[in-house]
Write a protein that holds these residues in place. Structure first.
Motif, PDB file in Angstrom:
ATOM      1  N   GLU A  66       1.067  -1.161   0.006  1.00 23.83           N
ATOM      2  CA  GLU A  66      -0.205   0.008  -0.060  1.00 23.83           C
ATOM      3  C   GLU A  66       1.085   1.185   0.001  1.00 23.83           C
ATOM      4  OE1 GLU A  66      -4.214   1.428   1.866  1.00 23.83           O
ATOM      5  OE2 GLU A  66      -2.778   0.219   3.304  1.00 23.83           O
ATOM      6  N   HIS A  67       0.632   2.124  -0.662  1.00 23.92           N
ATOM      7  CA  HIS A  67       1.054   3.456  -0.831  1.00 23.92           C
ATOM      8  C   HIS A  67       2.583   3.622  -1.706  1.00 23.92           C
ATOM      9  CE1 HIS A  67      -1.838   4.887   1.860  1.00 23.92           C
ATOM     10  NE2 HIS A  67      -1.547   4.241   2.963  1.00 23.92           N
ATOM     11  N   HIS A  68       2.509   2.220  -2.434  1.00 22.08           N
ATOM     12  CA  HIS A  68       3.694   2.323  -3.309  1.00 22.08           C
ATOM     13  C   HIS A  68       3.165   1.930  -4.838  1.00 22.08           C
ATOM     14  CE1 HIS A  68       5.347   0.573   0.638  1.00 22.08           C
ATOM     15  NE2 HIS A  68       6.523   1.118  -0.133  1.00 22.08           N
ATOM     16  N   ASP A  69       3.874   2.388  -5.652  1.00 18.77           N
ATOM     17  CA  ASP A  69       3.732   2.146  -7.196  1.00 18.77           C
ATOM     18  C   ASP A  69       3.382   0.363  -7.373  1.00 18.77           C
ATOM     19  OD1 ASP A  69       4.404   4.446  -7.799  1.00 18.77           O
ATOM     20  OD2 ASP A  69       6.443   3.932  -8.344  1.00 18.77           O
ATOM     21  N   PRO A  70       2.389   0.421  -8.236  1.00 20.21           N
ATOM     22  CA  PRO A  70       2.077  -0.935  -8.694  1.00 20.21           C
ATOM     23  C   PRO A  70       3.120  -1.885  -8.918  1.00 20.21           C
ATOM     24  CG  PRO A  70       0.595   0.813  -9.788  1.00 20.21           C
ATOM     25  CD  PRO A  70       1.847   1.428  -9.117  1.00 20.21           C
ATOM     26  N   GLN A  72       4.327  -5.184 -10.891  1.00 28.17           N
ATOM     27  CA  GLN A  72       4.113  -5.911 -12.225  1.00 28.17           C
ATOM     28  C   GLN A  72       4.268  -7.335 -12.054  1.00 28.17           C
ATOM     29  OE1 GLN A  72       5.955  -4.042 -15.817  1.00 28.17           O
ATOM     30  NE2 GLN A  72       4.606  -2.199 -15.583  1.00 28.17           N
ATOM     31  N   THR A  76       2.112  -5.359 -17.892  1.00 26.26           N
ATOM     32  CA  THR A  76       0.715  -4.612 -17.381  1.00 26.26           C
ATOM     33  C   THR A  76      -0.499  -5.418 -17.520  1.00 26.26           C
ATOM     34  OG1 THR A  76       0.520  -4.043 -19.943  1.00 26.26           O
ATOM     35  CG2 THR A  76       1.801  -2.393 -18.380  1.00 26.26           C
ATOM     36  N   GLN A  79      -0.962  -6.886 -12.535  1.00 25.94           N
ATOM     37  CA  GLN A  79      -0.440  -5.950 -11.390  1.00 25.94           C
ATOM     38  C   GLN A  79      -1.032  -6.149  -9.929  1.00 25.94           C
ATOM     39  OE1 GLN A  79       1.202  -2.086 -12.942  1.00 25.94           O
ATOM     40  NE2 GLN A  79      -0.461  -2.331 -14.460  1.00 25.94           N
ATOM     41  N   ASP A  81      -1.970  -3.414  -7.195  1.00 24.39           N
ATOM     42  CA  ASP A  81      -2.173  -2.237  -7.026  1.00 24.39           C
ATOM     43  C   ASP A  81      -3.357  -2.117  -6.020  1.00 24.39           C
ATOM     44  OD1 ASP A  81      -2.184   0.647  -7.198  1.00 24.39           O
ATOM     45  OD2 ASP A  81      -3.227   0.525  -9.183  1.00 24.39           O
TER      46      ASP A  81
END
Length: 196
Positions: A66-70, A72, A76, A79, A81
């Motif tokens: 959480e609160h991080h970039d998705p 992979q 794409t 992911q 997310d």
């Protein structure tokens, strides 16, 4: 004295032994009761597995992602997310969180009622998936921020052009799909098959 009484058999039986013969109704009843308990045990085991898998995955992704970039997993196409969803799929109805909580609670009550006459293994699996999924998302509604009945459900599986979802949603969809198949095949929760 009737012929059946003279032969030492109860009146109203066919004279054969086994489930379809003497004391057939009792024999069938005795067999159905433990069979029903086994099916309920399957329902509960599937529900517990689905619920714990969902809960564990949510605890992990909230703590780690959480609160991080998705992240992979497959480019794409798949992911991780993390989002908090207070509505239904695709974020629809975010102002109706309490309604979704009530619906999830009603699903659990309906499953509990059906379980009383459950003698079908496929139905036990389907209802177990529904129950585990409903409990998973209901746990979020009750205990996650902002609390009460309005908590946001943790969704984290993202695919292109589709809603972000979680394992509870997957269990609900799989259970619902299985119920549709069983209904089309005419199999009822009590194990009987009907033809329309």
């Amino acid at each position: 004295m009737t012929e059946a009484e003279q032969a030492g058999r109860p009146t109203g039986t066919t004279g054969t032994t086994g489930p379809a013969g003497a004391n057939g109704a009792t024999a069938v009843g005795e067999k159905n009761e433990p069979r029903g308990r086994r099916r309920i045990a399957v329902l509960l085991a599937v529900a517990a597995f689905a619920y714990l898998l969902d809960l564990g995955s949510k605890l992990f992704v909230v703590a780690q992602l959480e609160h991080h970039d998705p992240v992979q997993v497959i480019g794409t196409w798949l992911q991780l997310d993390v989002i908090r969803n207070r509505g239904a799929a695709f974020g629809i109805g975010e102002a109706m969180t309490i309604v979704f909580t009530v619906i999830a609670s009603a699903v659990i009550v309906v499953i509990a009622r059906i379980a009383r006459k459950l003698y079908s293994l496929p139905w036990a699996i389907a209802l177990g998936l529904l129950l585990g999924g409903a409990l998973g998302n209901l746990t979020d509604r009750l205990f996650r921020s902002p609390g009460g009945l309005e908590g946001g459900v943790v969704d984290f599986i993202a695919t292109p052009h589709f809603a972000v979802f979680n394992l509870a949603d997957s269990a609900i969809v799989c259970g619902g799909f299985l119920i549709v198949i069983l209904s089309f095949r005419g199999l009822d929760p009590d194990g009987t098959v009907h033809k329309d």
